[in-house]
Design an enzyme around this catalytic site. Structure first.
Site, PDB file in Angstrom:
ATOM      1  N   ARG A 120      10.404  18.512  22.216  1.00 25.53           N
ATOM      2  CA  ARG A 120      10.399  17.609  23.279  1.00 25.53           C
ATOM      3  C   ARG A 120       9.336  16.598  22.407  1.00 25.53           C
ATOM      4  NH1 ARG A 120      10.166  18.910  29.675  1.00 25.53           N
ATOM      5  NH2 ARG A 120      12.616  18.587  29.786  1.00 25.53           N
ATOM      6  N   ASP A 128      17.827  15.324  24.281  1.00 25.56           N
ATOM      7  CA  ASP A 128      16.896  16.607  25.153  1.00 25.56           C
ATOM      8  C   ASP A 128      18.060  16.763  26.376  1.00 25.56           C
ATOM      9  OD1 ASP A 128      15.427  17.989  26.894  1.00 25.56           O
ATOM     10  OD2 ASP A 128      13.717  16.694  26.682  1.00 25.56           O
ATOM     11  N   SER A 131      16.025  17.368  29.947  1.00 25.89           N
ATOM     12  CA  SER A 131      15.538  16.238  30.483  1.00 25.89           C
ATOM     13  C   SER A 131      16.673  15.409  31.437  1.00 25.89           C
ATOM     14  CB  SER A 131      14.854  15.188  29.519  1.00 25.89           C
ATOM     15  OG  SER A 131      13.633  15.835  29.209  1.00 25.89           O
TER      16      SER A 131
END
Length: 374
Positions: A120, A128, A131
């Site tokens: 991250r 990601d 997320s």
């Protein structure tokens, strides 16, 4: 180069390719092959892929000579018969719980890359998958809670009287928690939230919610490692339990999101605290698959305890398959395109690159990642 996309298992509604990403690949001269029916769960027809420039066919033809296989969840090793040696397997591979499958990928000569271990950091934000999928899960958790809750969320002024707003409490203010706060506010609930990371207090306030924080006992300053919360001291845990006990008894909806990478989910709500809530209240546990934040939670089920419904949420992003697929597919494409050498018209994954090192599980017939090496 040829990229293959296979149809996921029966429980998986998402797909790792959308027409938009197919066009990006084919514009670079990359051949894209997609298994028939792969996009059905996400409302993407085979003809949509065909129009975007992909070849749609049976699994054997799709796998044949593929240099990379992109997926949502890691496929069963036996379903990859015919994949060529050295091919890249990229997706959410769940390496700590599916170690036998990772070993099988290595034995098959595949270079397996686990996207959920993406660091991250700023450079990797667009890659990601945790997320992007958590964002949708946080939204859907509130929507699901609203559908189970026997009352309205917003305040309503009527000739027959006033309907009070629902009280929503979010525990854990990561990506999912922030989206849950925002969604609850949009629906008109009275929202509060808590986290062990002091930096989240301003984030909670910025969304118009009330922060509920332990005062006088240090939690975690700033962000935890990799953007996640870590473990707190016994003193903080005791102070937080006392604070939450007083607050949770007044809540109608509770959303829990707390996870610690590589560990079982921390217990946030006890049976006694559940009993203190009024009948008809709802708890949605987004950490159910990791053991749950809530005592008595069962992954994939709705359990009734003391008149409170506890939802053991599992893969909520799957219930929003079209949007979840679009975000996941872009995450995958962003990673591959970041390592595309235009001059050589080839994909190059440097051994010393921090992203590659973080997610590469197997290479050259061996399990190479330190977290799961035999």
């Amino acid at each position: 180069m040829k990229i293959a996309f296979l149809k996921e298992g029966s429980a998986e509604t998402r797909v790792a390719a959308i027409p938009e990403t197919v066009k990006k690949f084919t514009a670079l001269g990359i051949e894209v092959a997609i298994e028939q029916g792969a996009g059905e769960g996400a409302s993407i027809a085979d003809s949509d892929y065909d129009t975007a420039g992909a070849t749609v066919g049976a699994r054997d033809a799709v796998l044949k000579d593929a240099d990379a296989i992109l997926c949502i969840m890691g496929p069963e090793p036996g379903s990859l018969q015919g994949a060529k040696q050295g091919a890249i397997l990229l997706g959410a591979l769940d390496p700590t719980r599916r170690t036998d499958d990772v070993k099988a990928y290595a034995a098959a000569g595949l270079q397996a890359l686990a996207m959920e271990w993406m660091p991250r950091i700023t450079r990797a934000q667009s890659m990601d998958i945790l997320s992007s999928q958590s964002n949708l899960a946080g939204y859907k958790a509130v929507v699901d809670a609203a559908s189970l809750y026997g009352r309205a969320f917003p305040m309503m002024m009527t000739a027959a009287g006033t309907v009070s707003p629902a009280k929503l409490f979010v525990m854990g203010v990561g990506v999912a928690g922030l989206q849950a706060i925002a969604t609850g506010r949009r629906l008109g609930a009275q929202v509060s939230a808590t986290d062990v990371r002091s930096a989240t207090k301003e984030q909670i306030q910025s969304l118009g919610a009330k922060p509920i924080f332990v005062e006088g006992v240090a939690g975690i300053e700033g962000e935890g490692q990799g953007g996640y919360a870590g473990e707190t001291s016994p003193e903080y845990q005791a102070a937080q339990a006392e604070l939450v006990s007083g607050h949770i008894a007044k809540q109608d909806i509770v959303i829990t999101t707390a996870l610690i990478p590589g560990r079982a989910a921390p217990r946030l709500i006890s049976d006694a605290q559940i009993a203190s809530m009024r009948p008809g209240s709802i708890i949605v546990d987004l950490a159910a698959e990791a053991g749950g934040n809530v005592e008595g939670c069962v992954a994939g089920e709705v359990v009734d305890r003391h008149g409170v419904k506890i939802v053991g949420a599992v893969q909520l992003a799957r219930t929003l398959a079209a949007d979840a697929s679009a975000l996941f597919a872009r995450n995958l494409a962003n990673f591959l395109l970041a390592f595309w050498d235009k001059e050589a018209s080839a994909l190059k994954l440097p051994d010393d690159d921090e992203l590659v090192k973080a997610i590469r599980l197997t290479n050259g017939g061996q399990v190479v990642h330190d977290r799961i090496k035999p």
